[in-house]
Scaffold this active site. Structure first.
Site, PDB file in Angstrom:
ATOM      1  CG  ASP A   1     -29.058 -17.611  -7.465  1.00  0.00           C
ATOM      2  OD1 ASP A   1     -28.101 -17.731  -8.255  1.00  0.00           O
ATOM      3  OD2 ASP A   1     -29.832 -16.639  -7.469  1.00  0.00           O
TER       4      ASP A   1
ATOM      5  CE  LYS B   1     -27.346 -23.409 -11.141  1.00  0.00           C
ATOM      6  NZ  LYS B   1     -28.195 -22.614 -10.242  1.00  0.00           N
TER       7      LYS B   1
ATOM      8  N   GLY C   1     -24.377 -16.944 -11.898  1.00  0.00           N
ATOM      9  CA  GLY C   1     -23.337 -16.562 -10.935  1.00  0.00           C
ATOM     10  C   GLY C   1     -23.133 -17.764 -10.047  1.00  0.00           C
ATOM     11  CG  HIS C   2     -22.678 -21.237 -11.354  1.00  0.00           C
ATOM     12  ND1 HIS C   2     -22.665 -22.254 -12.269  1.00  0.00           N
ATOM     13  CD2 HIS C   2     -23.932 -20.708 -11.416  1.00  0.00           C
ATOM     14  CE1 HIS C   2     -23.844 -22.324 -12.859  1.00  0.00           C
ATOM     15  NE2 HIS C   2     -24.624 -21.396 -12.369  1.00  0.00           N
TER      16      HIS C   2
ATOM     17  CD  GLN D   1     -29.372 -19.290 -16.268  1.00  0.00           C
ATOM     18  OE1 GLN D   1     -29.234 -20.025 -17.223  1.00  0.00           O
ATOM     19  NE2 GLN D   1     -28.424 -18.446 -15.914  1.00  0.00           N
TER      20      GLN D   1
END
Ligand code: GDP
Ligand code: IMO
Ligand code: MG
Length: 430
Positions: free
Chosen positions: A13, A16, A40-41, A224
């Site tokens: 988080d 990225k 979750g991007h 990650q």
């Protein structure tokens, strides 16, 4: 040499998605190499916010191709949902999204096994995202996994699925005394994916190899973070893949010699979701400031993220194992309004020893106390600042301090979630 790897340098988080989206304009292909829908991007375009879990963060740039590599574990239900969401935005994925035929699949039994195992661990639970990641990688390495290519042959799929589900049912029944899964319902649901996924499936290692031979630019998008790496992270409180640089080679089938840039995404402070040690964690009003101003709630699970000061002991370690060539510092704007800012540069470990070395095992890390350097804070709002010179002196000093301590130059400074809220440091094309 044309491959850039973008890596989370902390516990995920770091931002990225935002940086990959920004850099996508400069490259031909963006490729995810590990993890799955645990990622979750977040990408903000104009006033809209989109969260991607499986599809690479290059999808919002029309001319950029996107690859989901062999190292990713794919939940076909989540993937199809995401493709539907992207299509709804008017983005055509046909001919732009390519999925490795050798990527492994996440099945309902992976999520179920993860759920019962986490529950059984009770206080020792990892705090996973519940996406079935660990059990899917276990099956991959146990050589019982089902791959994307298997979805394309209904007979093979039926046979493999039945065998696997019967085994998982025995585990659910005998070990965990839990309800079994309905074999036939799963078989019937998953045989239907063949037509849906077929247009995207290809030999992505060949595609990427040919792209390299043609001199195309590839960006490998890590999911990650390095401290969640199954080998190098805070085991067992890690994910089950290799977010670190080496993962880009094994997860895409590209040679290490093709990589020339390794960009570390470094959040200006530290966050962590899920359980496990976090030496610089702040359980006070500064931690709450970071969570509130930084909106530190998980993009995948909505869980509040644990927040703390920047940890340069951990970052020197992740720099060493990844070989960072550049830093992209994100969320600097969130630190505005703090009287002082701090960064851990050393740990006091068992026996009172002071070290700059990140402890290599969990018990050592649990006992480590961070020793901080304290720098002046700043009160100015940074969200409209467009150049390094436009930043307050204290913010610039903080950046200099971080870059010098890590001995890695800064290429980008992010001061807000939008593409436009990025300072490209001199000499770097944004
Ligand atoms: P990722 O998993 O590394 O892609 O990061 P996430 O998307 O899970 O979390 C990063 C969050 O911070 C998202 O909500 C982004 O929109 C937001 N973000 C990214 N960069 C910045 C920044 O420089 N400033 C602020 N305020 N928010 C940012
Ligand atoms: P992005 O790509 C932050 C964490 C989970 C848990 C541990 C194991 O958005 O940075 P898993 O479901 O992978 O088995 O969970 O890893 N985790 C993440 N934390 N960002 C992520 O992805 C994460 N993906 C997994 O919270 O602690
Ligand atoms: Mg995320």
């Amino acid at each position: 040499m044309p491959v850039t790897v973008v890596i989370g340098s902390q516990w995920g988080d770091e931002g990225k998605g935002k940086i990959v989206d920004l850099l996508s304009a400069q490259v031909d292909i963006v490729a995810r190499y590990q993890g799955g829908a645990n990622a979750g991007h977040t990408i903000c375009i104009g006033d809209e916010t989109h969260v991607l879990h499986l599809v690479p963060s290059g999808i919002f740039h029309e001319g950029t191709q996107c690859v989901i590599g062999n190292g990713v574990v794919i939940d076909p239900v989540a993937l199809m949902e995401e493709i539907r969401m992207i299509r709804k935005l008017g983005i055509d994925v046909a001919g732009r999204l390519f999925i490795s035929h050798n990527a492994h699949l996440i099945m309902p039994y992976h999520k179920r096994i993860e759920e019962v195992r986490e529950r059984a661990r009770d206080a020792g639970a990892i705090g996973t995202t519940g996406r079935g990641i660990g059990p899917a990688y276990v099956d991959k390495f146990a050589r019982t996994g089902i791959r994307v290519v298997d979805l394309l042959d209904r007979d093979v799929l039926r046979k493999k699925l039945r065998l696997n589900i019967e085994e998982k049912n025995a585990i659910l029944r005998e070990v965990y005394k839990e309800e079994e899964l309905d074999v036939e319902a799963i078989v019937e649901e998953y045989v239907e994916f063949d037509k849906l996924i077929d247009p995207f499936v290809t030999d992505t290692t060949a595609l990427l190899g040919e792209a390299l031979a043609d001199g195309k630019e590839i960006l490998a998008e890590g999911a990650q973070g390095s401290l969640l790496d199954v080998d190098f992270g805070t085991y067992p409180f890690v994910t089950s893949s290799h977010p670190t640089a080496g993962g880009a080679c094994t997860g895409l089938g590209i040679p290490p010699t093709a990589i020339n840039r390794i960009i570390a995404i470094v959040k200006a402070y530290t966050t962590r979701v899920g359980n496990g040690p976090f030496p610089t964690e702040l359980d006070d009003e500064v931690g709450q400031h970071l969570r509130d101003i930084g909106h530190e709630y998980g993009a995948t699970t909505g869980r509040p993220r644990r927040c703390g000061w920047l940890d340069l002991v951990a970052l020197n370690y992740t720099s060493r194992i990844n070989g960072f060539t550049e830093l992209a510092i994100t969320k600097l704007d969130v630190m505005s309004g703090l009287d002082q800012v701090r960064a851990a540069t050393r740990y006091e470990v068992e026996g009172g020893k002071v070290t700059t070395r990140f402890p290599s095992h969990l018990e050592g890390l649990k006992k480590a106390s961070p020793l901080y350097e304290t720098l002046p804070g700043w009160s100015e709002n940074l969200t409209q600042v467009e150049t390094l010179d436009g930043l307050p002196e204290a913010a610039r000093s903080y950046l200099d301090f971080v870059s010098k301590n890590l001995n890695v130059p800064i290429s980008y400074v992010s001061t807000g979630p939008k593409r436009s809220q990025t300072i490209a440091v001199d000499g770097v094309a944004a």
